[in-house]
Design an enzyme around this catalytic site. Sequence first.
Site, short mmCIF file in Angstrom:
data_model
loop_
_atom_site.label_atom_id
_atom_site.label_comp_id
_atom_site.label_asym_id
_atom_site.label_seq_id
_atom_site.Cartn_x
_atom_site.Cartn_y
_atom_site.Cartn_z
CB THR A 12 -4.96 2.36 -10.97
OG1 THR A 12 -6.25 2.68 -10.44
CG2 THR A 12 -5.12 1.55 -12.24
N GLY A 13 -4.34 2.38 -7.56
CA GLY A 13 -4.12 3.35 -6.49
C GLY A 13 -2.85 3.08 -5.69
CB VAL A 15 -3.54 0.32 -1.01
CG1 VAL A 15 -3.52 -1.08 -0.42
CG2 VAL A 15 -3.45 1.37 0.11
CB CYS A 146 -2.30 2.68 7.63
SG CYS A 146 -3.11 4.27 7.45
N GLY A 177 -0.55 7.87 3.13
CA GLY A 177 -1.74 7.37 3.81
C GLY A 177 -3.01 7.99 3.28
CD GLU A 199 -6.26 7.53 10.16
OE1 GLU A 199 -7.19 7.53 9.33
OE2 GLU A 199 -5.24 6.84 10.04
CG HIS A 239 1.09 6.19 9.25
ND1 HIS A 239 1.39 7.06 8.22
CD2 HIS A 239 -0.18 5.74 9.02
CE1 HIS A 239 0.35 7.12 7.39
NE2 HIS A 239 -0.60 6.33 7.84
CG ASN A 324 1.84 4.79 5.18
OD1 ASN A 324 3.04 5.03 5.26
ND2 ASN A 324 1.09 5.25 4.21
N1 LIG Z 1 -2.83 4.67 1.58
C1 LIG Z 1 -2.71 3.98 2.69
O1 LIG Z 1 -1.66 4.01 3.39
C2 LIG Z 1 -3.86 3.12 3.18
C3 LIG Z 1 -3.62 2.31 4.28
C4 LIG Z 1 -4.65 1.48 4.75
C5 LIG Z 1 -5.87 1.50 4.13
N2 LIG Z 1 -6.08 2.31 3.05
C6 LIG Z 1 -7.40 2.25 2.43
O2 LIG Z 1 -7.25 1.63 1.14
C7 LIG Z 1 -8.21 2.18 0.24
C8 LIG Z 1 -7.46 2.72 -0.98
O3 LIG Z 1 -6.58 3.75 -0.56
P1 LIG Z 1 -5.46 4.34 -1.54
O4 LIG Z 1 -4.60 5.14 -0.64
O5 LIG Z 1 -4.86 3.26 -2.37
O6 LIG Z 1 -6.34 5.31 -2.48
P2 LIG Z 1 -6.03 5.88 -3.96
O7 LIG Z 1 -4.57 6.01 -4.16
O8 LIG Z 1 -6.88 7.09 -4.08
O9 LIG Z 1 -6.58 4.74 -4.95
C9 LIG Z 1 -7.97 4.50 -5.09
C10 LIG Z 1 -8.19 3.33 -6.06
O10 LIG Z 1 -9.61 3.11 -6.14
C11 LIG Z 1 -10.03 3.28 -7.49
N3 LIG Z 1 -11.35 3.96 -7.53
C12 LIG Z 1 -11.63 5.23 -7.14
N4 LIG Z 1 -12.94 5.50 -7.37
C13 LIG Z 1 -13.47 4.38 -7.93
C14 LIG Z 1 -14.76 4.05 -8.42
N5 LIG Z 1 -15.78 4.91 -8.37
N6 LIG Z 1 -14.94 2.80 -8.94
C15 LIG Z 1 -13.92 1.91 -8.99
N7 LIG Z 1 -12.66 2.17 -8.55
C16 LIG Z 1 -12.45 3.40 -8.03
C17 LIG Z 1 -8.97 4.14 -8.15
O11 LIG Z 1 -9.00 3.86 -9.56
P3 LIG Z 1 -8.58 4.99 -10.67
O12 LIG Z 1 -7.09 5.05 -10.68
O13 LIG Z 1 -9.16 4.41 -11.91
O14 LIG Z 1 -9.22 6.29 -10.24
C18 LIG Z 1 -7.72 3.59 -7.47
O15 LIG Z 1 -7.35 2.37 -8.07
C19 LIG Z 1 -9.01 3.22 1.02
O16 LIG Z 1 -10.18 2.62 1.53
C20 LIG Z 1 -8.06 3.59 2.14
O17 LIG Z 1 -8.72 4.09 3.26
C21 LIG Z 1 -5.10 3.11 2.57
#
Ligand SMILES: NC(=O)c1ccc[n+]([C@@H]2O[C@H](COP(=O)([O-])OP(=O)(O)OC[C@H]3O[C@@H](n4cnc5c(N)ncnc54)[C@H](OP(=O)(O)O)[C@@H]3O)[C@@H](O)[C@H]2O)c1
Length: 350
Positions: A12-13, A15, A146, A177, A199, A239, A324
């Site tokens: 749902t997040g 990524v 990223c 990000g 980072e 980025h 990113n």
């Molecule tokens: N954003 C980027 O550009 C990027 C790039 C490279 C790597 N990353 C890495 O990818 C990962 C996700 O990043 P994001 O940006 O997508 O974060 P995000 O938007 O905050 O999404 C987090 C996801 O994890 C789920 N989650 C949170 N707490 C949880 C728990 N206790 N148990 C099970 N699921 C849980 C959330 O579900 P709910 O919706 O149910 O809360 C959501 O689906 C991180 O490790 C981040 O460092 C991100």
Amino acid sequence: MARIRVGILGATGTVGQRFVQLLDGHPQFIVTALAASERSREKPYEAACTWRLPGDMPVATRTLMVQAPEPPLDCDVVFSSLPAEMAGPVETRFAAAGYPVLSNSSSHRMDDAVPLLIPEVNAEHLTLLDACRGTGRGFIVTNPNCSTVMIALALAPLVAGFGVEAVAVTTLQALSGAGYPGVASLDITDNVIPFIAHEEEKIERETRKILGHLNGGRVTPADFAVSAQCHRVNVVDGHLAAVRVRLARPAEPAELGAAFAAFSGTPQALRLPSAPARPILVREEPDRPQPRLDRDAGRGMSVTVGRVARDTVLGHRFLVLGHNTIRGAAGAAILNAELLVAQGYLEPRR
Ligand SMILES: NC(=O)c1ccc[n+]([C@@H]2O[C@H](COP(=O)([O-])OP(=O)(O)OC[C@H]3O[C@@H](n4cnc5c(N)ncnc54)[C@H](OP(=O)(O)O)[C@@H]3O)[C@@H](O)[C@H]2O)c1
């Protein structure tokens, strides 16, 4: 070949939604399982997820029920985009249960047995997985942070063509990000935040692992120093990194430009479905690359280099920009998975 069934952790997040979008209609993969936090569980994806990408949520995923991110899940491979603080043990449990795990999180990137993969740069690091073959255990393959992915992609042709002795990087990183909801609007409007937790260390150590050499079943990091300073800026996606580099031999800026433009790797040779025709695009205009104009190059899978010039301190400098959440996250993991399929590490589980 039957399509390989994919489970997405953190579906749902920020990524996770990119995974769902990029996997819709993929020739090799089909999404069959979605997992997220307790808040989202036991709901169909369309009820659990507020879709924040342009276009509609893919029809095929709308009615899949969101589950807990624990094995067993009804899938052959797991793509993980969980928050770092919980991803480590969850991914270990999936691998122990026999699942290949393609991870976006930082938890396992520096583990000796885990490839930190950019298929154009270090496809040979996949041989770290050979120890798992035939054991019935799964494995973990990670994609870089990223910002690291675009920096390491741009450095790869310089390492190969000229040798690299030192790198200093300044990043300007987009809001997405930080995930959703990310940085508060009142903090980032009319502002730049000169701190992104962990980072700088990630860019410094991951770049050296990616550009390092296999040595007796582990990776010896590249022997040049990398220094990074990171900033969050008021941009949605894309980025940008300003890179200064000291090369091992003299070179004209035009030679660097030619090396960037000519760079190609295993994904291009194998024509992997997500591989951009050219991993590095070079812009000659003095005011490019820019996030809004260049982040979608190569369907978000190319990085764009510009402003290649001499530098009075380290010798040469350039800018590199990448998307990113595509090349920096979901698209990177999908390209990794396509390479795993092509090289016989990933197939439907029986
Ligand atoms: N954003 C980027 O550009 C990027 C790039 C490279 C790597 N990353 C890495 O990818 C990962 C996700 O990043 P994001 O940006 O997508 O974060 P995000 O938007 O905050 O999404 C987090 C996801 O994890 C789920 N989650 C949170 N707490 C949880 C728990 N206790 N148990 C099970 N699921 C849980 C959330 O579900 P709910 O919706 O149910 O809360 C959501 O689906 C991180 O490790 C981040 O460092 C991100």
